[in-house]
Design an enzyme around this catalytic site. Structure first.
Site, short mmCIF file in Angstrom:
data_model
loop_
_atom_site.label_atom_id
_atom_site.label_comp_id
_atom_site.label_asym_id
_atom_site.label_seq_id
_atom_site.Cartn_x
_atom_site.Cartn_y
_atom_site.Cartn_z
N ASP A 120 37.98 8.93 8.79
CA ASP A 120 39.15 9.03 7.91
C ASP A 120 38.94 8.40 6.55
O ASP A 120 39.87 7.92 5.91
CB ASP A 120 40.36 8.39 8.59
CG ASP A 120 40.90 9.25 9.72
OD1 ASP A 120 41.07 10.46 9.51
OD2 ASP A 120 41.14 8.71 10.81
N ASP A 180 42.10 17.69 11.63
CA ASP A 180 42.45 16.74 10.57
C ASP A 180 41.27 16.44 9.65
O ASP A 180 41.44 16.12 8.47
CB ASP A 180 42.94 15.41 11.17
CG ASP A 180 43.81 15.55 12.39
OD1 ASP A 180 43.55 16.45 13.22
OD2 ASP A 180 44.72 14.72 12.56
#
Length: 395
Positions: A120, A180
Site C-alpha cells: 500500500d 486494490d
C-alpha cells in the site's frame, strides 16, 4: 511531471455511531432527492479538519462504535489519506492553514518509505507526499516518493507479473494479489517519470496486464483476490475476501478497478486499458442493484433487503469518471459523476461534523468482519475531495 500536467489540463486536479451524521439512506432506490447542503455548509465541514492537530500514531481512519475517532499508526494502509485530504482542502479553499497542517501530517508518514512489508505504498506515500510534491515542488517530497517506489518494487515477482499484496494468511494464500493494488501502480509510473528508470513503468504495466487477464469475470465484475504460485505464475485460486461471496461483486473493488485502469491509461495511452475501464464502468452503471442516487450498496450481489451503502466506493467512482470522461469523450460519465457528488453533498450522506473531522458518512469498510460498517471512512473523504476538484476544473 508531464503526464501530471497533461491530466490536469484534461480533467482537473489530482485530486452504531456513524448515524449521528447524515440521515440513514433508504434501503431501496431514493425516490425523493434529499436537499443538498449549501456550499457554506460543506465549507464548515471541511473547516473541521483544522481542529485535528498532527499527532504521530493517530491518523484518523474511521469512528469507533462509541463515536470516538479510530486513530491508526503510519504503518496502516490508510495513513496517507488524511494528509491528502488536507492538501486537497488547501487547493479547494486557498487557505494556507490547510497547507501547513498538511505538511505536518505528511511528515509523519515518511517512516513508511522503507516499509517493504506492504503493497500500500501508493496509498500512503502518493496520497500524502505525491500531492505535496505536486503542489509545492519540494524536492525532498520527490526523493521520498522515489525511495518509496523502490521499496514497493521489491514486492514485484516477474514470474507472476504482479506485486504481491498481503503477507498474512500464509496458510491460505501463497502470493495473493488484490484488485486494490491497481491503485498503488501510480507511484511506480511516477518513479519512472522522476528518474528515467523504465523498470518501474514496466512493473506497473505488467501488473495491470496480469490483473486484467485473471481478475475479471465474463461480465467484467472482478474477484477481490487472485492467489498465484510464485514459482510458476499459475493461478491457485480466486476469492472475494471482503465481498458477500467469492462469486459476488464487491462494490469498492469495482471502483478500485475503474479508477486503476483509467489511471494506467493516463500513463500508457494503450487502448487495452481504456477498454478495460469502459467495461468496468458499463458493468457498474448498468447493474440492476445500483440505487437511483448512484451510491452503491456495499456489494452488488448482496440479496438482503437491509444492506448498507458504501460511500467510499461512490467517491472513488466519481473521481474516476471525471478523468475517464475525457479519455472516452463521453459526457454521460460527467453527468453521472455530477449526480454522485450531488447526492454525497446532501443531508443524507454528509457527516454532521459536530464531533469529528470526517466529511462523509455511510461507508462500509469490511462487512464480512462487521468492521467499519455504515461509518465515515477517511478514504471516502479523500476521493470525494479529489472529485470536487476535478469537477471544479472541468466546470
Amino acid at each position: 511531471m508531464n503526464r501530471i500536467l497533461l491530466m490536469c489540463g484534461l480533467v482537473g486536479m489530482w485530486m452504531s455511531a456513524c448515524n449521528q451524521g447524515g440521515a440513514q439512506p433508504e434501503e431501496t432506490d431514493v425516490e425523493n432527492t434529499p436537499t443538498t447542503v449549501s456550499d457554506s455548509g460543506l465549507s464548515a465541514r471541511i473547516a473541521n479538519l483544522l481542529d485535528y492537530p498532527a499527532t504521530a500514531g493517530n491518523f484518523p481512519r474511521s469512528l469507533e462504535p462509541n463515536g470516538q475517532i479510530r486513530g491508526v499508526a503510519s504503518r496502516d494502509w490508510t495513513s496517507g489519506f488524511y494528509p491528502g485530504v488536507l492538501w486537497y482542502a488547501y487547493e479547494y479553499t486557498g487557505n494556507e492553514a490547510y497547507k501547513k497542517l498538511a505538511q505536518e501530517w505528511t511528515a509523519l508518514v515518511e517512516d513508511q518509505k522503507t516499509n517493504a512489508g506492504t503493497h500500500d505504498m501508493g496509498f500512503k506515500i502518493n496520497c500524502s507526499f505525491g500531492n505535496g510534491y505536486r503542489i509545492t515542488n519540494d524536492p525532498k517530497y520527490r526523493e521520498i516518493m522515489v525511495e518509496s517506489a523502490k521499496t514497493l518494487s521489491t514486492r514485484f515477482n516477474p514470474v507472476v507479473g504482479c506485486t504481491r499484496s498481503w503477507d498474512f494468511n500464509k496458510d491460505v494464500w501463497t502470493f495473493p494479489v488484490i484488485i486494490d493494488n491497481m491503485m498503488n501502480l501510480e507511484l511506480l509510473f511516477l518513479a519512472t517519470e522522476f528518474t528515467g528508470d523504465s523498470s518501474y513503468y514496466r512493473m506497473a504495466r505488467e501488473h495491470a496486464i496480469t490483473t486484467m487477464e485473471n481478475h475479471f469475470r465474463e461480465d467484467n465484475s472482478s474477484w477481490h483476490v487472485v492467489d498465484y504460485d510464485p514459482q510458476t505464475g499459475a493461478v491457485r485460486g480466486k476469492q472475494t475476501h471482503q465481498g458477500y461471496s467469492d462469486e459476488s461483486s464487491w462494490a469498492r473493488g469495482q471502483a478500485w478497478g475503474l479508477y486503476g485502469y483509467t489511471m494506467v491509461y493516463r500513463f500508457t495511452g494503450e487502448a487495452q486499458f481504456l477498454d478495460q475501464a469502459r467495461k468496468i464502468y458499463t458493468y457498474m452503471m448498468d447493474h440492476p442493484s445500483l440505487p437511483e442516487d448512484l451510491i452503491p450498496y456495499w456489494d452488488y450481489n448482496d440479496p438482503s433487503k437491509s444492506k448498507p451503502r458504501d460511500v467510499s466506493a461512490a467517491s472513488v467512482t466519481a473521481s474516476a469518471l471525471y478523468e475517464l470522461s475525457a479519455y472516452a469523450s463521453d459526457p454521460k460519465m460527467i453527468e453521472q459523476a455530477d449526480a454522485i457528488l450531488e447526492a454525497l453533498q446532501s443531508e443524507v450522506y454528509l457527516e454532521d461534523g459536530t464531533n469529528n473531522m470526517f466529511i462523509l458518512t455511510h461507508s462500509t469498510g469490511n462487512m464480512p468482519k462487521d468492521d467499519e460498517v455504515d461509518v465515515p471512512l477517511i478514504y471516502a473523504d479523500y476521493y470525494f475531495m479529489e472529485a470536487l476538484l476535478r469537477q471544479k476544473e472541468l466546470k
